[in-house]
Scaffold this active site. Structure first.
Site, PDB file in Angstrom:
ATOM      1  N   GLY A  31       1.069  -1.181   0.061  1.00 15.38           N
ATOM      2  CA  GLY A  31       0.060  -0.044  -0.101  1.00 15.38           C
ATOM      3  C   GLY A  31       0.965   1.002   0.295  1.00 15.38           C
ATOM      4  O   GLY A  31       2.330   1.450  -0.363  1.00 15.38           O
ATOM      5  N   ALA A  32       0.200   2.188   0.083  1.00 12.64           N
ATOM      6  CA  ALA A  32       0.485   3.568   0.089  1.00 12.64           C
ATOM      7  C   ALA A  32       1.465   4.037  -1.230  1.00 12.64           C
ATOM      8  O   ALA A  32       2.160   3.947  -1.121  1.00 12.64           O
ATOM      9  CB  ALA A  32       2.352   3.926   1.427  1.00 12.64           C
ATOM     10  N   LEU A  33       1.067   4.070  -2.364  1.00  6.03           N
ATOM     11  CA  LEU A  33       0.850   3.489  -3.925  1.00  6.03           C
ATOM     12  C   LEU A  33       0.931   4.735  -4.365  1.00  6.03           C
ATOM     13  O   LEU A  33       0.558   5.998  -4.011  1.00  6.03           O
ATOM     14  CB  LEU A  33      -0.195   2.747  -4.353  1.00  6.03           C
ATOM     15  CG  LEU A  33      -0.597   1.693  -3.593  1.00  6.03           C
ATOM     16  CD1 LEU A  33      -2.021   1.296  -4.711  1.00  6.03           C
ATOM     17  CD2 LEU A  33      -0.250   0.310  -3.887  1.00  6.03           C
ATOM     18  N   GLY A  36       4.788   4.188  -9.028  1.00  5.07           N
ATOM     19  CA  GLY A  36       6.721   3.598  -8.952  1.00  5.07           C
ATOM     20  C   GLY A  36       5.742   1.864  -8.892  1.00  5.07           C
ATOM     21  O   GLY A  36       5.670   1.404 -10.070  1.00  5.07           O
ATOM     22  N   HIS A  37       4.069   1.595  -8.234  1.00  2.00           N
ATOM     23  CA  HIS A  37       3.585   0.837  -7.894  1.00  2.00           C
ATOM     24  C   HIS A  37       2.868   1.165  -9.438  1.00  2.00           C
ATOM     25  O   HIS A  37       2.796  -0.487  -9.666  1.00  2.00           O
ATOM     26  CB  HIS A  37       2.274   1.019  -6.905  1.00  2.00           C
ATOM     27  CG  HIS A  37       3.370   0.726  -5.566  1.00  2.00           C
ATOM     28  ND1 HIS A  37       3.282   1.737  -4.881  1.00  2.00           N
ATOM     29  CD2 HIS A  37       3.913  -0.217  -5.073  1.00  2.00           C
ATOM     30  CE1 HIS A  37       4.059   1.617  -3.766  1.00  2.00           C
ATOM     31  NE2 HIS A  37       4.245   0.250  -4.209  1.00  2.00           N
ATOM     32  N   GLN A  61       8.231  -9.496   7.963  1.00  2.00           N
ATOM     33  CA  GLN A  61       9.714  -9.298   6.889  1.00  2.00           C
ATOM     34  C   GLN A  61       9.853  -7.668   7.571  1.00  2.00           C
ATOM     35  O   GLN A  61      10.741  -7.150   6.737  1.00  2.00           O
ATOM     36  CB  GLN A  61       8.857  -8.911   5.218  1.00  2.00           C
ATOM     37  CG  GLN A  61       7.514  -7.675   5.371  1.00  2.00           C
ATOM     38  CD  GLN A  61       7.690  -7.626   3.694  1.00  2.00           C
ATOM     39  OE1 GLN A  61       6.918  -8.425   3.732  1.00  2.00           O
ATOM     40  NE2 GLN A  61       7.635  -6.390   2.581  1.00  2.00           N
ATOM     41  N   GLY A 149       9.439  -4.765  -8.708  1.00  2.00           N
ATOM     42  CA  GLY A 149      10.178  -3.677  -9.267  1.00  2.00           C
ATOM     43  C   GLY A 149      11.729  -3.636  -8.773  1.00  2.00           C
ATOM     44  O   GLY A 149      12.499  -5.055  -7.966  1.00  2.00           O
ATOM     45  N   SER A 187       9.009   5.558  -3.190  1.00  2.00           N
ATOM     46  CA  SER A 187       9.200   4.693  -2.523  1.00  2.00           C
ATOM     47  C   SER A 187       7.815   5.220  -1.425  1.00  2.00           C
ATOM     48  O   SER A 187       7.791   6.137  -1.488  1.00  2.00           O
ATOM     49  CB  SER A 187      10.358   4.908  -1.596  1.00  2.00           C
ATOM     50  OG  SER A 187      10.239   3.933  -0.451  1.00  2.00           O
ATOM     51  N   ARG A 189       8.570   4.886   1.922  1.00  2.00           N
ATOM     52  CA  ARG A 189       8.622   5.670   2.674  1.00  2.00           C
ATOM     53  C   ARG A 189       9.139   7.354   2.859  1.00  2.00           C
ATOM     54  O   ARG A 189       9.235   8.063   3.696  1.00  2.00           O
ATOM     55  CB  ARG A 189      10.205   4.554   3.363  1.00  2.00           C
ATOM     56  CG  ARG A 189       9.734   2.963   3.902  1.00  2.00           C
ATOM     57  CD  ARG A 189      11.386   2.327   4.402  1.00  2.00           C
ATOM     58  NE  ARG A 189      10.722   1.509   4.874  1.00  2.00           N
ATOM     59  CZ  ARG A 189      10.511   0.429   4.375  1.00  2.00           C
ATOM     60  NH1 ARG A 189      10.439   0.379   3.233  1.00  2.00           N
ATOM     61  NH2 ARG A 189      10.105  -0.858   5.681  1.00  2.00           N
TER      62      ARG A 189
END
Ligand code: AMP
Length: 285
Positions: A31-33, A36-37, A61, A149, A187, A189
């Protein structure tokens, strides 16, 4: 777009929906698309009749609890983006759907050296977690194609291995990294960076470009030290700057002028850890 939270309902739908009509492409995300996604979803769309995106922030993870707790969640925006981009299905499972028996006794995978070098060294257990969730999701969705990716270079290698050792029959497609106009790799992040950190973050791309431009036959030690200096001059705390063989990720200290090479960086702006990579020599895909 149809949204499923429940494994049984999704599988029933897939059984009807896939039959005889073509192939299914899957893009796993947390999520937090961002764009890039979306580029992965577009790659899936160009190859597959049906496109499914999964969103699951997988706790197994995350080796760093705070990173997990602070992972950005922008679900409403994600759903709008997926709809705007013509995604057919969204799988949004809860913990109980993915790990019905808890996370204590999950399978362990033989990932060889990939588990203990670079990301594996600095994020112990991370790749086991990635394999656990992707194995489970892959078993649920049974896609034909999987799109990931290059931004997560080592992860793509780990997943390739996972697909082989589990005889999944899924084809992995590695898609190029989408960047912001100034070169920063997109990203989720990045959303956590403040203004100063965002400006500093460009140093990762600069350091990778520095490696590429200054690559010369012979010792790579000084080159790597100078790239680290670029990072530290912008307040980065570096986990690693590595130049490696893209087939094995074995680090290379001396270049023969011929061998394909990839540069890989992981570094922190305060508590926010960013990674990126760049092909330095040769064609690798
Ligand atoms: P994540 O949601 O961070 O787990 O990422 C989901 C997928 O998107 C992974 O396969 C990532 O490698 C891929 N991805 C993340 N950032 C980018 C990017 N900037 N360009 C292309 N793919 C990306």
């Amino acid at each position: 777009m149809i949204l499923f939270k429940n494994v049984k309902a999704l599988q029933q739908h897939l059984a009807d929906f896939k039959s005889g009509t073509g192939n299914l492409g899957w893009v796993p995300t947390m999520g937090a698309l961002h764009a890039g996604h979306i580029s992965l979803l577009n790659a899936a769309r160009s190859k597959c009749r049906w496109v499914i995106c999964s969103i699951f922030v997988n706790p197994t993870q995350f080796n760093d609890r705070n990173d997990f707790r602070n992972y950005p969640i922008t679900l409403d925006k994600d759903i709008s983006l997926l709809e705007e981009n013509g995604v057919d299905l969204l799988f949004l499972p809860g913990m109980n759907e993915i790990y019905p028996d808890g996370t204590e006794r999950l399978e362990k995978y033989n990932l060889g050296k990939l588990e203990s070098i670079l990301e594996g060294q600095y994020r112990p257990g991370h790749f086991q977690g990635v394999c656990q969730v992707l194995h489970r999701l892959g078993d649920i969705l049974k896609p034909d194609h999987l799109f990931m990716g290059q931004k997560d270079f080592q992860q793509c290698m780990v997943v390739k291995r996972l697909l082989e050792i589990t005889h999944s029959g899924i084809t992995l497609h590695t898609c190029s990294t989408l960047r912001e106009p100034d070169g920063l790799a997109m990203s989720s992040r990045n959303m956590r960076l403040n203004e100063t950190q965002r400006k500093n973050a460009i140093a990762i791309y600069e350091a990778l470009n520095f490696l590429k431009k200054n690559l010369k036959k012979g010792s790579l030690v000084e080159l790597i030290e100078k790239a680290k200096d670029i990072l530290s001059s912008r307040d980065f705390r570096t986990d690693y700057v590595a130049i490696a063989d893209p087939a094995t990720l074995e680090t290379c200290k001396n270049w023969d002028g011929q061998q394909a090479l990839v540069g890989l960086i992981a570094a922190f702006q305060q508590e926010i850890r960013l990674i990126d990579n760049m092909v330095l020599a040769g064609n690798i895909y």
